[in-house]
Scaffold this active site. Structure first.
Site: not given
Ligand SMILES: O=Nc1c(NC[C@H](O)[C@H](O)[C@H](O)CO)[nH]c(=O)[nH]c1=O
Length: 165
Positions: A27, A61, A63, A91-92, A96, A98, A123, A137
């Site tokens: 993603w 992410s 997985e 992850l953005i 929701t 999620h 991490f 970033r």
């Protein structure tokens, strides 16, 4: 002696005998690609041989934790154990909850994997509220922030070497 700043790269760690796995989600590909390149760049700078940087991917992410365990187990079985793994995901926040659930579960599980697999699992997951935060970033916005992937490469080499000699 100069006091090193937090997170300052300490060139004294030698990655020449390490085998490092990079496991990245698919993603947000442009940002992921920049982060992976940043991690690779720093690993090479610290002496990790190109053939010892092994890159695999997972769908997203969520997985990354189980994918990291499978990755670790595969190379252990091959007799080519990984000395550290850098799971990389972006992850953005959407509209929701999620985002919150994935961030929370992935973070905790990656932390647990360090103790379960007994190798450093770094991490490398960006948990951002906007696309711009993630771009910055990954070093994709001129003059904003450095590429965090470089920090993750440095952390992998440090954690896989400093307490072993
Ligand atoms: O939803 N947003 C994202 C996402 N969702 C997919 C999830 O990680 C998983 O692959 C699927 O739920 C299937 O298990 N995965 C990301 O890496 N970044 C996101 O921003």
């Amino acid at each position: 002696m100069a006091v090193k700043g937090l997170g300052e790269l300490d060139q004294s760690y030698d990655g020449s005998n390490l085998r490092i796995g990079i496991l990245h989600a698919r993603w947000n590909k442009e940002i992921i690609q920049a982060l992976v390149e940043g991690a690779k760049k720093r690993l090479l700078e610290l002496g990790v041989k190109p053939e010892n940087i092994i890159i695999e991917t997972v769908p997203g992410s969520f997985e990354l934790p189980f994918g990291s365990k499978l990755f670790h187990d595969k190379y252990k079985k091959l007799g080519k154990p990984l000395d550290a793994i850098i799971p990389i995901g972006v992850l953005i926040k959407g509209s929701t909850m999620h985002f919150e659930y994935i961030c929370d579960s992935v973070t905790h599980q990656i932390m647990k994997l360090n103790f379960e697999l007994n190798i450093p699992i770094i991490f490398g997951v960006l948990t951002c509220l906007t696309d711009e935060q993630a771009q910055a970033r990954a070093g994709l916005i001129e003059g904003k922030m450095h590429n965090h992937g470089e920090d993750w490469g440095a952390a992998a080499v440090e954690m896989a070497t400093k307490f072993y000699n």
